[in-house]
Every structure is written in structure tokens, then in C-alpha cells.
Scaffold this motif. Structure first.
Motif, PDB file in Angstrom:
ATOM      1  N   VAL A  25       2.675  -0.337  -6.318  1.00 55.29           N
ATOM      2  CA  VAL A  25       1.507   0.246  -5.529  1.00 55.29           C
ATOM      3  C   VAL A  25       0.369   0.297  -6.630  1.00 55.29           C
ATOM      4  O   VAL A  25       0.621   1.043  -7.699  1.00 55.29           O
ATOM      5  N   ASP A  69      -4.239  10.410   2.030  1.00 57.17           N
ATOM      6  CA  ASP A  69      -3.915   9.324   1.036  1.00 57.17           C
ATOM      7  C   ASP A  69      -4.252   9.605  -0.365  1.00 57.17           C
ATOM      8  O   ASP A  69      -5.051  10.751  -0.593  1.00 57.17           O
ATOM      9  N   ASP A 110       0.867  -1.286  -0.115  1.00 58.04           N
ATOM     10  CA  ASP A 110       0.078  -0.031   0.012  1.00 58.04           C
ATOM     11  C   ASP A 110       0.887   1.261   0.021  1.00 58.04           C
ATOM     12  O   ASP A 110       2.053   1.099   0.000  1.00 58.04           O
ATOM     13  N   GLU A 111       0.333   2.479  -0.177  1.00 59.03           N
ATOM     14  CA  GLU A 111       0.878   3.661  -0.072  1.00 59.03           C
ATOM     15  C   GLU A 111       2.078   3.930   1.121  1.00 59.03           C
ATOM     16  O   GLU A 111       2.884   4.415   0.692  1.00 59.03           O
TER      17      GLU A 111
END
Length: 295
Positions: free
Chosen positions: A222, A276, A8-9
């Protein structure tokens, strides 16, 4: 056994630390890793050395405006078609806010190729007879022992990390670009590579046409739909020209008036406040995003 490299980020951003040398892929009207750029700014990372092979785009200006850049290795920085020279780049150089490693595009590629091959330098003929070796003392002129003609010795600089944006990848880091020929130089030279992609596809899709694979086994992937916004992602969407024009206007006003408040507010609204990638996309809005889509 093979393992998934999709993260994930936040896990991707954990790769990046203050003071690192970061190689950023992308070129004019092509894909730039904006999800990761925004994360760098949001986390307030500092003292970065940034490498771009082709001319960098507004992502470099964003990083400069946010105070993340200490040194820049590039042939120049534009603002897509909205400005021939990115205003934050121009004013930062004029004010001496960042260090510049002067080069043309061929010199930067020679530097990356030397790093990829584990060589201390590579010879290059571009720049001979110009002022580039005078303003960049790390480039050394020498005579070719075969022909006797002058050449430049371009030192290898290996990035700690390359960050790229591509069209697709499977879960094992086998990446497929659209027009991403330059990104392979970053990948080969860097110690580690993170690639953000529009979508993750199956390994069967990759194996169906392996000639499309541009990078084999990136360290991390990602999933980032619209992850290059406000720049383009070829065959997915075009650059968001109003967004980039607003940035250029804010940057020009900031430096000409010696008042950074408007530029700081722009960076804060789009790069710091969204926590995000999906909060950022919500701020941009579905209608605006799909107006850029290449149907």
C-alpha cells in the motif's frame, strides 16, 4: 508472469476480519503501520489477537481504546518517549479488559521463529528462573537432553496476517526497510503480509542494490506517504510528539476520572471520522507534517 501487488487502502483492509491474529511490526522510534491501524479502528473490527515482537507503541493503545483487542502477545507497550507504559495498555490490564500472553522480547521472537520454521515449539533460555512461566502456562519448562540445563519450550503461534510499514517497495512486493530488522520475523511467521510504504520504486532500483531488500514478495503493498504518523519513519520524518502527548493526556484522564468521553472524542476525531489516509493527512495539516520531515 509477475503481477503488481500494489493495492489501495480499502482493498488492504479487506484482508482483515474479526477474530484474526494480527502481527504488527515496528519498534521504539521506528515505523508503525498506522494507516492500517486507523482502518481497523474505522471499520470497528473486534476480538483481535495482536502480536508485537519488540515492545508495542501507542498504536496498541489506540486499538485498545477503540475496543478492537481481545488478546495481546507482547513484552510491553510504551507511548514512544511520552510514557514508559502506554496508559490504555496499563489500565486495560488492571481492569481485566484484555487477555495478556506474558512474555519478554526474546520469547516472542522464539515464538515467531518456531512458526516460521513450521515447528511446534523452540527452546529458549530467557525467562528461566523468572515468574514468566508461572504467569504464562503456555511456556513449559524442561531439561535440555544434551546439557541437562533448564530451558523453556516456546510454542509457535503463526499470525494470520502481518502488517508492517517500510521505506520503499517495488510493485512486486520486494520491500526495503530502514532499521526494520524486527519486521522480517513477522513476515516469515505470518500466513500473509501487507506492507505500507512511503513510496513505490521501480524494480530496476531494487535490483540495483538487492542487499537492501528486507522482504521478498510481500502479499500486498500500500502506497502510504506519512503512513506511520504520528510515529516516526526513519530517514523520512520524526514522531509527532504533541499528538502522542495529547493522546497520553486523554487516556490518563479517561481512566483516572472514569470518564471516557475525552479519549473517545480523540479516537473519533483522528481514527473514525477521516474516511481514508488522505483525509487524515488533511486533518493533520501540511505545515505540521513537514515540520516533522527529516530534510
Amino acid at each position: 508472469m509477475r503481477r503488481s501487488r500494489v493495492i489501495d487502502e480499502e482493498a488492504a483492509l479487506d484482508f482483515i476480519r474479526d477474530g484474526m491474529t494480527i502481527s504488527i511490526g515496528g519498534h521504539l522510534n521506528s515505523a508503525h503501520p498506522m494507516l492500517l491501524i486507523r482502518g481497523i479502528i474505522r471499520r470497528g473490527l473486534k476480538d483481535l489477537t495482536i502480536i508485537t515482537s519488540a515492545q508495542g507503541g501507542p498504536e496498541i493503545g489506540f486499538l485498545i481504546a477503540a475496543g478492537c483487542v481481545k488478546k495481546l502477545i507482547t513484552s510491553g507497550v510504551h507511548a514512544e518517549g511520552m510514557a514508559g507504559i502506554d496508559p490504555c495498555f496499563r489500565f486495560a490490564l488492571q481492569r481485566g479488559d484484555i487477555e495478556i500472553w506474558e512474555a519478554d522480547e526474546g520469547i516472542v521472537y522464539a515464538m515467531l521463529r518456531a512458526a516460521a520454521q513450521g515447528l511446534p515449539f523452540l527452546p529458549w533460555h530467557g525467562g528461566v528462573g523468572t515468574s514468566i512461566p508461572e504467569v504464562n502456562p503456555f511456556l513449559k519448562e524442561f531439561d535440555d537432553p544434551i546439557s541437562g540445563k533448564p530451558l523453556l519450550a516456546v510454542p509457535a503461534i503463526a499470525p494470520d496476517l502481518a502488517i508492517l510499514h517500510a521505506a520503499t517497495s517495488d510493485m512486486y512486493g520486494n520491500v526495503q526497510h530502514v532499521h526494520g530488522w524486527g519486521d522480517r520475523a513477522h513476515y516469515r511467521a505470518a500466513k500473509e503480509t501487507i506492507v505500507q510504504v512511503e513510496k513505490v520504486i521501480s524494480n530496476e532500483d531494487v535490483r540495483r542494490d538487492p542487499s537492501k531488500t528486507s522482504i521478498i514478495g510481500a502479499d500486498a503493498i500500500v502506497r502510504a506517504p506519512f503512513g506511520a504518523h504520528p510515529m516516526a519513519s526513519p530517514e523520512y520524518y520524526l514522531e509527532d510528539q504533541p499528538f502522542i502527548k495529547t493522546y497520553v493526556s486523554c487516556a490518563n484522564a479517561a481512566y483516572k476520572k472514569d470518564d471516557m468521553s475525552e479519549l473517545t472524542a480523540f479516537i473519533d476525531e483522528y481514527f473514525v471520522q477521516p474516511q481514508d489516509h488522505f483525509e487524515y493527512l488533511e486533518k493533520i495539516g501540511v505545515s505540521r507534517l513537514f515540520s516533522l520531515h527529516e530534510f
